[in-house]
Write an enzyme that holds these catalytic residues in place. Structure first.
Site, PDB file in Angstrom:
ATOM      1  N   LEU A 127      41.257  42.246  39.599  1.00 50.19           N
ATOM      2  CA  LEU A 127      40.713  43.606  39.646  1.00 50.19           C
ATOM      3  C   LEU A 127      41.081  44.359  38.379  1.00 50.19           C
ATOM      4  O   LEU A 127      42.253  44.486  38.040  1.00 50.19           O
ATOM      5  CB  LEU A 127      41.232  44.346  40.881  1.00 50.19           C
ATOM      6  CG  LEU A 127      40.540  45.679  41.211  1.00 50.19           C
ATOM      7  CD1 LEU A 127      40.625  45.954  42.709  1.00 50.19           C
ATOM      8  CD2 LEU A 127      41.147  46.854  40.453  1.00 50.19           C
ATOM      9  N   HIS A 231      54.203  46.158  37.697  1.00 54.93           N
ATOM     10  CA  HIS A 231      54.000  46.962  36.494  1.00 54.93           C
ATOM     11  C   HIS A 231      53.746  48.409  36.923  1.00 54.93           C
ATOM     12  O   HIS A 231      53.138  48.653  37.969  1.00 54.93           O
ATOM     13  CB  HIS A 231      52.783  46.407  35.732  1.00 54.93           C
ATOM     14  CG  HIS A 231      52.569  47.002  34.381  1.00 54.93           C
ATOM     15  ND1 HIS A 231      51.965  48.237  34.208  1.00 54.93           N
ATOM     16  CD2 HIS A 231      52.862  46.541  33.141  1.00 54.93           C
ATOM     17  CE1 HIS A 231      51.900  48.497  32.910  1.00 54.93           C
ATOM     18  NE2 HIS A 231      52.433  47.496  32.245  1.00 54.93           N
TER      19      HIS A 231
END
Length: 336
Positions: A127, A231
């Site tokens: 994605l 992240h």
């Protein structure tokens, strides 16, 4: 502006290539390599053209398209069964406790073990939303429309599904987890290894990676701190997965240490709660939803305002125009 999700086509290559160059690394499923992306699109096209009703080694690539301009502004992927072309490796974080009677103390040590536990499962991945479109819920449209596709083609997917989140990557594009563990055995930087994996697969991990458990206490502090941590740009994605009933069970990515989120496919919130209905009217609805229509290469999805009625559902005219719907058509839908 209006957007829709549709099946990717081979002629979307340039759009995907331009987006791949914006990822900043760590996106194995979206390499900035034309040949690899072409192979992905060709593999996806074969999957869309197959009428199989069993789980196989398929890849479905979807894109987010601006309806007015035709520009592709995002992409996502569905893998129906991982670990078929080559093994699917993860690290599993576990704890070993040992007791010394002489010292009257118990010591607990965390270990990382190389496993292929997730082979045979399905994966939602790849994605990426163009930085210029990260508003208005388009990331949610990209992510959740995949579950409507799964619902519509349930036989093509496994009973377990997972998503790998990108781990910590520093400003120079390096990975503290890679540098503290695997990088010591491979003689290449994280970016080199990540790119090689995206192009050639991860068989080199099986060939060179130590098979015995790694005690995390022997890693650098920065490497330990990165285990199972997404992240910063992926924290919203992690919350979205948690809302879909995915959970972190101690599996981490072998390259950057990012968390792998796992769920039972039928327990995924958007799969479980998806409804189907016939369009009975076009007009102003009262609830914002994601709607879908069509199978395989004809599958499309978009946002809509919807009202449930005794004889079906009413959706707004713009949504109907976005994916070519008329009164009498069947749709799938989930609340936003």
């Amino acid at each position: 502006m209006s957007f829709r999700i549709r099946a990717a086509r081979v002629d979307d290559l340039q759009h995907l290539y331009e987006m791949a160059k914006l990822t900043g690394g760590g996106f194995t499923n979206l390499p900035a390599d034309r040949d690899s992306l072409t192979k992905k699109l060709e593999r996806s096209d074969r999957a869309y053209q197959s009428n199989s009703n069993v789980q196989g080694d398929d890849l479905f690539v979807m894109v987010l398209e601006n309806v007015e301009t035709g520009a592709v502004r995002g992409t996502s992927q569905l893998f129906t069964k991982v670990g078929q072309t080559w093994p699917f490796y993860s690290y599993r974080l576990s704890t070993l406790s040992q007791t010394s009677k002489e010292l009257d103390r118990t010591f607990s040590a965390q270990m990382l073990s190389l496993v292929t536990d997730l082979e045979g499962a399905s994966e939602v991945g790849g994605l990426f939303l163009h930085p210029g479109e990260r508003a208005g819920g388009l990331g949610m449209l990209l992510a959740r429309s995949r579950y409507l596709f799964i619902k519509e083609h349930r036989d093509r997917f496994g009973d377990k599904i997972f998503a790998e989140l990108r781990g910590i990557i520093d400003e120079a594009g390096g990975s503290p987890f890679w540098d503290g563990l695997a990088g010591r055995f491979f003689g290449m930087s994280f970016q080199e290894a990540d790119y090689f994996n995206a192009i050639h697969g991860n068989q080199f991990i099986a060939d060179l990676m130590p098979k015995h458990p790694i005690y995390t206490a022997m890693l650098s502090e920065s490497a330990r701190a990165a285990i199972g941590v997404p992240h910063p740009n992926g924290r919203a994605a992690m919350r979205m997965l948690e809302n879909e009933n995915f959970s972190y069970d101690g599996y981490v990515d072998i390259f950057d240490g990012g968390p792998t989120m796992i769920a039972k496919t039928d327990d995924v919130t958007s799969v479980r709660n998806a409804k189907s209905a016939r369009i009975s009217a076009l007009g102003k609805g009262d609830t914002k939803v994601i709607i879908s229509h069509g199978k395989l290469s004809d599958f499309q999805a978009t946002y809509a305002m919807l009202s449930e009625q005794d004889d079906g559902v009413m959706i707004d005219e713009q949504a109907a125009a976005n994916i070519g719907l008329s009164v009498g058509d069947e749709i799938g839908y989930i609340p936003r």
